[in-house]
Scaffold this motif. Structure first.
Motif, short mmCIF file in Angstrom:
data_model
loop_
_atom_site.label_atom_id
_atom_site.label_comp_id
_atom_site.label_asym_id
_atom_site.label_seq_id
_atom_site.Cartn_x
_atom_site.Cartn_y
_atom_site.Cartn_z
N LEU A 21 -34.37 -77.20 2.70
CA LEU A 21 -34.99 -78.00 3.74
C LEU A 21 -36.06 -77.13 4.35
CD1 LEU A 21 -34.75 -80.76 5.14
CD2 LEU A 21 -33.35 -79.64 6.87
N CYS A 37 -29.89 -76.52 1.37
CA CYS A 37 -29.33 -77.83 1.73
C CYS A 37 -28.89 -78.56 0.48
CB CYS A 37 -30.38 -78.65 2.49
SG CYS A 37 -31.80 -79.16 1.50
N ARG A 40 -29.68 -84.46 -0.04
CA ARG A 40 -30.02 -85.36 1.08
C ARG A 40 -30.63 -84.60 2.26
NH1 ARG A 40 -24.15 -87.72 0.84
NH2 ARG A 40 -23.99 -85.69 1.78
N GLY A 41 -30.74 -83.28 2.15
CA GLY A 41 -31.31 -82.49 3.23
C GLY A 41 -30.31 -82.02 4.26
N VAL A 72 -37.30 -81.97 1.92
CA VAL A 72 -36.35 -81.43 0.95
C VAL A 72 -37.11 -81.11 -0.32
CG1 VAL A 72 -34.27 -81.86 -0.41
CG2 VAL A 72 -34.44 -82.74 1.91
#
Length: 76
Positions: A21, A37, A40-41, A72
């Protein structure tokens, strides 16, 4: 490119550093904060060092003022 990478002190864990991220500075080209991450971040705060956790929380707090909205990216 001058990047402050906050992933360095992270031990291997559930995020295996495949994604990061990234918060890009709005004022300094090449300056960014990056954190491991999932796709999905989502960042695991428990897996970050104290300094990385502080940097992550700071970056989130100043989105739109000092850093752009996070993106991301794949590290592989």
């Amino acid at each position: 490119m001058n990047i402050l990478d906050s992933t360095a002190p992270l031990a291997a864990g559930p995020f295996e550093r495949t994604f990061e991220l990234r918060f890009q500075s709005l004022f300094h080209a090449g300056k960014a904060l990056a954190f491991p991450c999932d796709a999905r971040g989502e960042v695991s705060l428990d897996a970050l060092s104290e300094r990385a956790r502080e940097n992550y929380l700071f970056a989130r707090a100043v989105v739109g003022h000092e850093y752009a909205a996070p993106v991301v990216t794949s590290r592989g």
